[in-house]
Design a protein around this motif. Structure first.
Motif, PDB file in Angstrom:
ATOM      1  N   GLY A 215       0.822  -1.201   0.000  1.00  0.00           N
ATOM      2  CA  GLY A 215       0.000   0.000   0.000  1.00  0.00           C
ATOM      3  C   GLY A 215       0.856   1.252   0.000  1.00  0.00           C
ATOM      4  O   GLY A 215       2.084   1.196   0.018  1.00  0.00           O
ATOM      5  N   ILE A 216       0.185   2.373   0.012  1.00  0.00           N
ATOM      6  CA  ILE A 216       0.853   3.667   0.008  1.00  0.00           C
ATOM      7  C   ILE A 216       0.722   4.289   1.394  1.00  0.00           C
ATOM      8  O   ILE A 216      -0.398   4.469   1.891  1.00  0.00           O
ATOM      9  N   PRO A 217       1.823   4.602   2.064  1.00  0.00           N
ATOM     10  CA  PRO A 217       1.709   5.284   3.366  1.00  0.00           C
ATOM     11  C   PRO A 217       1.216   6.711   3.182  1.00  0.00           C
ATOM     12  O   PRO A 217       1.623   7.415   2.248  1.00  0.00           O
ATOM     13  N   LEU A 470       7.428   1.835  -6.868  1.00  0.00           N
ATOM     14  CA  LEU A 470       8.781   2.357  -6.888  1.00  0.00           C
ATOM     15  C   LEU A 470       8.782   3.688  -6.144  1.00  0.00           C
ATOM     16  O   LEU A 470       8.055   4.610  -6.522  1.00  0.00           O
ATOM     17  N   ALA A 471       9.583   3.782  -5.077  1.00  0.00           N
ATOM     18  CA  ALA A 471       9.625   4.982  -4.240  1.00  0.00           C
ATOM     19  C   ALA A 471      10.937   5.704  -4.444  1.00  0.00           C
ATOM     20  O   ALA A 471      11.986   5.095  -4.691  1.00  0.00           O
ATOM     21  N   ALA A 479       8.507  12.692  -0.688  1.00  0.00           N
ATOM     22  CA  ALA A 479       8.680  11.276  -1.005  1.00  0.00           C
ATOM     23  C   ALA A 479       7.639  10.902  -2.044  1.00  0.00           C
ATOM     24  O   ALA A 479       6.434  11.100  -1.827  1.00  0.00           O
ATOM     25  N   HIS A 480       8.093  10.357  -3.171  1.00  0.00           N
ATOM     26  CA  HIS A 480       7.209  10.047  -4.295  1.00  0.00           C
ATOM     27  C   HIS A 480       7.067   8.533  -4.441  1.00  0.00           C
ATOM     28  O   HIS A 480       8.055   7.797  -4.355  1.00  0.00           O
ATOM     29  N   PHE A 481       5.826   8.096  -4.696  1.00  0.00           N
ATOM     30  CA  PHE A 481       5.517   6.675  -4.873  1.00  0.00           C
ATOM     31  C   PHE A 481       4.907   6.501  -6.267  1.00  0.00           C
ATOM     32  O   PHE A 481       3.843   7.064  -6.569  1.00  0.00           O
ATOM     33  N   TYR A 482       5.600   5.704  -7.102  1.00  0.00           N
ATOM     34  CA  TYR A 482       5.194   5.503  -8.498  1.00  0.00           C
ATOM     35  C   TYR A 482       4.621   4.100  -8.687  1.00  0.00           C
ATOM     36  O   TYR A 482       5.039   3.148  -8.008  1.00  0.00           O
TER      37      TYR A 482
END
Length: 526
Positions: A215-217, A470-471, A479-482
């Motif tokens: 998941g995405i924090p 991919l972070a 902080a980017h989450f792809y």
């Protein structure tokens, strides 16, 4: 030889004065004292013995005992610890003789009074009579008469009981090297932490189940403060039941282990380096830490004790330390040098050298199986990025390819996909590029991960355990989450006010990640 009755009396006189003036310091343990087991030969039961008082100087003006002997016949002696009359711990007031004084009476254990001039009367050995004979001397190690190991001494107040040397040495094994102090855990009475023995209650429910989709924090769980300089990297322990442990490496010359799942406490501080710690990693077993520093050394440290196990001098500033995936005792070191070195921690020697003719190695990435690995350097040519990414054969140290990345940007970090045959490279062009992890290592020109900023910082990137996310950090502090497959940004965390250098996703807990920044702050998100 004169055999007058005075001779036994004189021998008994010296024996009594020698015994009753025994120094009680023999009951006190000294650090350099030897064990009773090491220096005492016990006489066998039923054998006769001769005690020789050889030049034992008394402290009360009694004089010197010059090789006087007491001869005991076998029919008059039995090694009985309960009825031995050679006990030296009797009433001092009734046993001390001074030169020129009359013999006085002394007492046995049962309180029976004996005259000092009377001959010794010992229990006879059953069924055996033999002439008197002189027996070998008994080593006087403890000063309490015959067979001292069988006696139960009453320890006086203020006197520390004797501890054998073997026991002292055994109890000292496993102590922490004071040269490299470690932070003690609050509330532990022994002063020793149990970092590797406890399983976090937060992680434990997820150990029995197969990890699901990552998941995405989105919200802040805790903030960890303690470093006095920029934090270059944060990494979760790869062992599932120890995955609540978070490792951080900082420019303040230390690296730390935190409880990143529950309390957020700093469990231990490691001060093995005299320069900035550029990189730190867990070994595959989770019990040791591998770190590299600007003091030109790479160090393997015990997680539990904080003791330095191996320290190796690379003769250049170390920026990356990477253990071999299938041979944990071998690891690579790269940094401000023209070559990458492979060290064997068992022999503490360089086993392989990979000469690239560059000025600086930025990152090292082992491909699947550990047969090949990729290095990233700061070398950019005029026409193409020759030698920016180099593929090496681990065994032969030969270059497999140096024409992998053709664009004129350096790549500060690399990351391998956990499932697919691909890896990504963080570039100073403010995007991440995808490459095949099989020869000829071609770049996918149709997929780029853009939206973050690098701007010369060593911003790292990392995959989620299932490879779907991919972070990456950013020089803007975000902080980017792809989404790995379509290269779209799924979420952006405004994590820090200073450049965010690393984003580490938890290997067990879903939607959990740790970030660090240039100001020395660490945050855990959920």
């Amino acid at each position: 030889m004169n055999t007058s009755p005075v001779v036994p009396f004189l021998s008994l006189y010296y024996f009594q004065t020698g015994c009753h003036h025994v120094d009680m310091s023999s009951l006190v343990a000294y650090e350099d004292s030897e064990s009773e087991d090491d220096c005492l030969d016990q006489p066998e039961e039923g054998t006769s013995a001769s005690i020789q008082a050889g030049s034992c100087e008394q402290n009360r003006g009694v004089g010197l005992c010059s090789s006087s002997e007491i001869v005991l016949s076998p029919h008059s002696f039995t090694a009985d610890p309960d009825s031995s009359v050679l006990d030296c711990h009797r009433t001092r007031s009734s046993s001390v003789l001074h030169p020129g004084s009359q013999p006085q009476s002394w007492f046995d254990r049962d309180g029976t009074a004996r005259d000092a001039a009377a001959p010794l009367s010992l229990p006879a050995t059953q069924g055996h009579v033999s002439p008197p004979q002189t027996l070998p001397n008994v080593p006087q190690c403890s000063g309490d008469g015959l067979n001292p190991a069988k006696r139960n001494h009453t320890v006086r107040p203020g006197v520390r009981p004797y501890v054998p040397k073997r026991q002292r040495l055994a109890s000292s094994v496993g102590t922490v090297d004071l040269k490299y102090p470690a932070e003690r855990v609050p509330g532990n009475g022994t002063g020793e932490s149990q970092i590797l023995s406890d399983v976090s209650a937060t992680v434990k429910p997820y150990l029995a189940h197969k990890p699901g989709a990552s998941g995405i924090p989105r919200r802040l769980l805790m903030s960890l403060a303690g470093h006095q300089g920029p934090v270059n990297a944060v990494r979760w322990c790869p062992v599932p039941h120890l995955s609540h442990l978070l490792l951080s490496a900082s420019m303040d010359k230390t690296f730390k282990v935190w409880d990143g799942a529950e309390s957020g406490r700093c469990l231990r501080v490691y001060t093995c380096h005299s320069g900035a710690v550029r990189d730190a990693r867990w070994t595959s077993c989770g019990r040791q830490l591998l770190s590299g520093s600007f003091d030109n050394t790479a160090v393997i440290t015990d997680v539990e004790t904080g003791q330095q196990l191996v320290k190796l001098d690379n003769q250049f500033k170390v920026m990356r330390v990477v253990p071999h995936p299938s041979s944990p005792e071998v690891f690579l070191c790269g940094g401000h040098g023209s070559a990458v070195k492979a060290w064997d921690s068992r022999s503490c020697k360089v086993v392989k050298v990979y000469k690239a003719g560059i000025q600086q190695t930025l990152d090292i990435l082992f491909l699947r199986g550990g047969v090949d690995f990729i290095t990233s350097s700061d070398c950019v040519s005029r026409d193409s990025a020759d030698r920016t990414l180099i593929a090496w054969d681990y065994q032969t140290t030969a270059k497999v390819s140096n024409q992998i990345y053709q664009e004129r940007f350096t790549c500060p970090s690399l990351a391998l996909h956990p499932l697919e045959e691909s890896f990504v490279a963080q570039t100073n062009g403010d995007y991440m590029a995808v490459f095949s992890s099989q020869q000829p290592y071609r770049m996918n020109k149709r997929r780029r991960y853009e939206g973050h900023k690098v701007e010369g910082y060593a911003v790292q990137c990392e995959f989620s355990p299932d490879g779907t996310i991919l972070a990456s950090g950013s020089s803007t502090g975000s902080a980017h989450f792809y989404d790995y497959h379509n290269a779209r940004i799924r979420h952006t965390l405004h994590a820090h006010s200073r450049p965010c250098l690393c984003v580490s996703q938890h290997p067990v807990l879903p939607a959990t990640a740790a970030t660090c920044d240039w100001a020395g702050e660490i945050k855990v998100w959920h």
